[in-house]
Write an enzyme that holds these catalytic residues in place. Sequence first.
Site, mmCIF file in Angstrom:
data_model
loop_
_atom_site.group_PDB
_atom_site.id
_atom_site.type_symbol
_atom_site.label_atom_id
_atom_site.label_comp_id
_atom_site.label_asym_id
_atom_site.label_seq_id
_atom_site.Cartn_x
_atom_site.Cartn_y
_atom_site.Cartn_z
ATOM 1 N N SER A 71 73.788 53.296 16.738
ATOM 2 C CA SER A 71 72.737 52.463 16.167
ATOM 3 C C SER A 71 71.961 53.171 15.062
ATOM 4 C CB SER A 71 71.800 51.996 17.292
ATOM 5 O OG SER A 71 70.903 51.031 16.836
ATOM 6 N N ASP A 289 69.124 47.941 10.731
ATOM 7 C CA ASP A 289 69.369 49.297 11.213
ATOM 8 C C ASP A 289 70.863 49.581 11.145
ATOM 9 O OD1 ASP A 289 70.240 47.834 13.438
ATOM 10 O OD2 ASP A 289 69.597 49.374 14.850
ATOM 11 N N ALA A 394 58.635 44.904 18.494
ATOM 12 C CA ALA A 394 58.085 45.205 17.168
ATOM 13 C C ALA A 394 59.117 45.876 16.278
ATOM 14 C CB ALA A 394 56.842 46.081 17.305
ATOM 15 N N PRO A 525 55.377 56.062 31.077
ATOM 16 C CA PRO A 525 56.330 57.166 30.964
ATOM 17 C C PRO A 525 57.553 56.756 30.156
ATOM 18 C CG PRO A 525 56.539 56.140 33.107
ATOM 19 C CD PRO A 525 55.406 55.443 32.414
ATOM 20 N N SER A 526 58.129 57.702 29.426
ATOM 21 C CA SER A 526 59.396 57.448 28.735
ATOM 22 C C SER A 526 60.497 57.200 29.769
ATOM 23 C CB SER A 526 59.755 58.657 27.878
ATOM 24 O OG SER A 526 61.104 58.613 27.460
ATOM 25 N N GLY A 527 61.480 56.448 29.366
ATOM 26 C CA GLY A 527 62.614 56.213 30.250
ATOM 27 C C GLY A 527 63.682 57.289 30.167
ATOM 28 N N THR A 528 63.554 58.203 29.191
ATOM 29 C CA THR A 528 64.640 59.156 28.950
ATOM 30 C C THR A 528 64.215 60.617 28.917
ATOM 31 O OG1 THR A 528 64.336 58.866 26.568
ATOM 32 C CG2 THR A 528 65.991 57.473 27.644
#
Length: 532
Positions: A71, A289, A394, A525-528
């Site tokens: 991506s 993108d 967004a 929290p971040s997922g990664t």
Amino acid sequence: MADPGGEQRAALLGAASLFPVPDGAKFSYGTAGFRAEGSTMAPAVCRAGIVAALRSVKLGGAAVGLVITASHNPVSDNGVKIVDADGGMMSQAWEPFSDALANAPTPDALLQLVLQFAKDEGIALGEGLSAQVLLARDTRPTGEYLLDVATKGINAIVGSVALDMGILTTPQLHWMVRNKNRGLKSSEEDYFTQITESFRHLLELTPDDKGSDKLMEKLIVDGANGIGGLKLEEIKPKLARLDIVVRNSGKEGEGILNERCGADFVQKEKVHPLGFAPNDVGVRCASFDGDADRLVYFRITSPSSTMIDLVDGDKILSLFVLFIREQLDIVNGKDSQDNKVLPTRFGVVQTAYANGASTEFLKSLGLEVVFTSTGVKYLHKKALEYDIGIYFEANGHGTVLFADEFVSRLESLASELSSKAAGSPQHQAALRLLATTQLINQAVGDALSGMLLVEAVLQHKRWSLQNWCDIYTDLPSKQLKVKVKDRASIVTTDAERKVCKPSGLQELIDREVANYSQGRCFVRPSGTEDVV
């Protein structure tokens, strides 16, 4: 469950032996699939091929997709993502197995994982069942090699067929899988025909008193030096009433994939991409993108500055909502509160990251606005609950979903109106809604089809980019990342908008927010990675 047989065991052991997991490597399947530096991806890609084939077997031989892409990541990265039979993302229930398989340390460990999972899922291996996996890749230099690796993984499930669909945008493959399993036309040419014809149809339905404006037809598109720019160049000749210039098109020598260009760069940095110049000031611009599943718009404001006016996913969502709502009001009669003609449950789905001004604007229209946790898989699932469900992040990833039962009622109404009131405002509004169901990619966010719907709506409303920007003013916002020892220490509720652990944190946030009119703050929290 019957033993799968020696041939199946040998095939799995052979594939795993070809691409051993290096010591210290750790692969994790998330919303983006598996993703890392391209030269390290072979073990994960091979095993993703096995997962995709197993998924197809589980679903009775339905087509499943596998795309090689990273991506908006740098060109040196690559990744792999599995497309489920409905054209959406792979079932979350299969993610833990995918992780375990990608990290299986030995061929025998991989074999045992597959056999146990097949037993648990009731998948009959080695019993003459068939599977089909549609493959695609983007333009990354490691893509061709990794596609071959994926094919080897797919072939490790005896009876599986890997079908190479070519170099595609990620949304194209999602669309193909969805259509193939619905018994519809599903080639790339079919995709191009559907979006260009439905776009043409929408333009033909523009009210007569809103004739063409040559200035509004000018559009400059940043293709991120990726596959989206190349595909747009292909269909440009078929697009009426649009004067499109493609920059960062992906042609050899023009630039590097995602390097200071693309929707992710434009949306985060809020500056124009490479390849844009002072004489582009004031012209409507769009940015894809790297694999063309995100779309944002922008306008360069000054010849002496790189700063832009950004039109992000929140405003794209709002534009689509206004258009669809307008057509529903015409069909039902604007003053009708009981929706007798075409009852419609219309819902908008956002995450905590949506600008508060967009949420208030949508609520002011009387729409049902609901929130989910961050991630397209959550947004898409919630949007499916409506007759018309629309979601956008967004960052420009989103789409519009129309329930099959609603589309069936809409088709019946359009047919009825064509015989009783052909050409009436009601009839034309029904036809616009039908064309929208064909133009938007309902499988996943799609920069190509999304851009065409934006352009059709702007021409329908005779709106400039300024008109679009003026529908509401974004509230000022700021995002910060903080590294923590353990992201699991932060636990949220209410679609990640409130903190429930550690105790006392939400009270501190509430106390600060109370000092600001229309203030809002959240911590998640971040997922990664270990950041919040």
